[in-house]
Scaffold this active site. Structure first.
Site, PDB file in Angstrom:
ATOM      1  N   HIS A 165     -10.001 -10.838  -6.634  1.00 52.85           N
ATOM      2  CA  HIS A 165      -8.590 -10.764  -6.221  1.00 52.85           C
ATOM      3  C   HIS A 165      -8.037 -12.162  -5.956  1.00 52.85           C
ATOM      4  CE1 HIS A 165     -10.756  -7.101  -4.811  1.00 52.85           C
ATOM      5  NE2 HIS A 165      -9.813  -6.545  -5.559  1.00 52.85           N
ATOM      6  N   SER A 211      -6.502  -2.165  -6.156  1.00 52.58           N
ATOM      7  CA  SER A 211      -6.584  -3.194  -5.116  1.00 52.58           C
ATOM      8  C   SER A 211      -5.532  -4.287  -5.243  1.00 52.58           C
ATOM      9  CB  SER A 211      -7.977  -3.842  -5.138  1.00 52.58           C
ATOM     10  OG  SER A 211      -8.235  -4.391  -6.412  1.00 52.58           O
ATOM     11  N   ASP A 238     -11.497 -14.027  -3.786  1.00 49.03           N
ATOM     12  CA  ASP A 238     -12.888 -13.590  -3.648  1.00 49.03           C
ATOM     13  C   ASP A 238     -13.595 -13.462  -4.997  1.00 49.03           C
ATOM     14  OD1 ASP A 238     -11.639 -11.401  -4.690  1.00 49.03           O
ATOM     15  OD2 ASP A 238     -12.068 -10.042  -3.025  1.00 49.03           O
TER      16      ASP A 238
END
Ligand code: NAG
Ligand code: NAG
Ligand code: NAG
Length: 384
Positions: free
Chosen positions: A359, A45, A356
């Site tokens: 990240h 990610s 978040d």
């Protein structure tokens, strides 16, 4: 890692070129010397620009507030752009060998699973990274009772995609491989994230590290086999500074925290992975003297931002809080994460490092990319 199920349609990121990206004039020189014709990215990610959401349109990353600073959500796990967007920005404007439509206007790496990629023939590189991916194959983790809760893809499937891509791409693309940059990672962080989630012991965690490193090493050998000449192998972040870990572990003992209020043990664990990875990179350099292999120090890049948070414009009271999230000290709770219904977003994401809880924000990624460009590109020996 977030598992919420917001329904939405998948995003079409070919409209994405209306975006404005800040230019770092002082970095252009080092990058210009390299003049990469393409970038091929493997990872998770930290680099996914739209693969996971093509496989799983229910992923929260396919929906606002993810991508709230972009014209639409793209599958990037942030409010905006990622490090690879800032690094990749300089490819074609320097070597406009690609279709004119792509040249300066579409500086972003297309996700392998993005159908829009076919309009451009993948010129300029392809992004194989999948959010949630692990370094070890899903089956290997299952044997240890560790489940990947996000995706069935791992580093090995990304390498298969890459192989398929190189086998079917045009002659131009094969020629481009030698003048391309390969990013092998960051990958492996999720192997540990899931292992922690499934309550593995310290011994089990430590035993996992050499296996993860071996998988990354094998991936580097594979990309060299495909013709890679310049390879960057990034390490892991200091995870003990991340809201997701700070809120889950919460050790009471003050000695468990370092001078930055990060969890010592977790940062040592990340350092252990990074030290083994650095040693592996050194070994690979000896084994492949014709290939330039550089360790990407995400740990140091992150700490440099952490230490200079105030001068970089971050709110020092919020450096351990998520911008998007709910919860006590760190604005994070695993049961109600960013993207879940009613979870608030801070009004000033540029003042937060963490987007978040897991990240980073675009602003943090931008500063990290600047640090990394200055650190890595001279080592790529592009002038010689
Ligand atoms: C992102 O959006 C917020 C809210 O509109 C704004 O304050 C901020 O400056 C934007 N950040 C970037 C990097 O564009
Ligand atoms: C910290 O202290 C609280 C209250 O005494 C306790 O419930 C909790 O389990 C402790 N946490 C750890 C990680 O030991
Ligand atoms: C968490 O973030 C939201 C959105 O900015 C905010 O309303 C809330 O006060 C924050 N909580 C903490 C503890 O910082």
């Amino acid at each position: 890692m977030a598992t919420s199920s917001v329904f939405c349609a998948s995003a079409l990121s070919f409209l994405f070129h209306f975006l404005l990206v800040p230019v770092f004039s002082h970095d252009v020189n080092v990058l210009q010397k390299c003049g990469f014709k393409a970038i091929y990215q493997l990872g998770d990610s930290l680099a996914d620009t739209g693969n996971l959401i093509r496989e799983n349109p229910l992923s929260p990353y396919a929906w606002f507030p993810y991508g709230m600073n972009l014209s639409k959500p793209t599958g990037r796990c942030s409010n905006g752009l990622l490090m690879i967007d800032f690094i990749g920005k300089f490819r074609y404007s320097l070597f406009p060998v690609c279709l004119p439509a792509r040249s300066a206007k579409l500086p972003y790496l297309d996700a392998y699973l993005n159908p829009a990629r076919f309009f451009y023939g993948g010129c300029g590189g392809v992004n194989f990274a999948v959010a949630g991916s692990t370094a070890l194959p899903v089956e290997a983790l299952l044997l240890k009772n560790i489940m990947n809760i996000v995706t069935k893809e791992s580093l090995s499937t990304q390498l298969e995609w890459m192989s398929t891509y190189f086998n079917t791409c045009s002659k131009d693309c094969v020629r481009e491989i030698e003048s391309s940059l390969f990013m092998v990672g960051e990958i492996g962080g999720n192997d540990y994230n899931y292992a922690f989630l499934f309550h593995k012991t310290t011994e089990e965690m430590k035993a996992l590290v050499p296996e993860v490193i071996k998988a990354i090493e094998d991936a580097v050998v594979k990309v060299i086999g495909y013709g890679a000449r310049r390879v960057v192998v990034p390490g892991n972040f200091p995870i003990g500074c991340f809201p997701v870990y700070l809120s889950q572990f919460q050790p009471n003992d003050t000695a468990a925290y370092d001078e930055f209020k990060c969890i010592r043990g977790l940062n040592s664990f990340a350092s252990y992975h990074n030290e083994l990875l650095k040693q592996t990179v050194e070994g690979l350099k000896k084994q492949y003297p014709d290939v330039i292999i550089v360790y990407g120090d995400y740990y140091k890049a992150f700490m440099s931002i952490y230490q200079n948070a105030q001068s970089l414009g971050f709110d020092t009271k919020s450096i351990q809080k998520a911008c998007c999230g709910t919860g006590d000290d760190h604005n994070f709770s695993l049961g109600r994460t960013c993207g879940d219904f009613g979870v608030p977003v801070c009004p000033n994401p540029d003042q937060y490092i963490s987007w978040d809880g897991i990240h980073l924000t675009q602003k943090a990624y931008q500063h990290m990319a600047e640090w990394l460009i200055n650190d890595i590109f001279p080592k790529l020996q592009c002038s010689s």
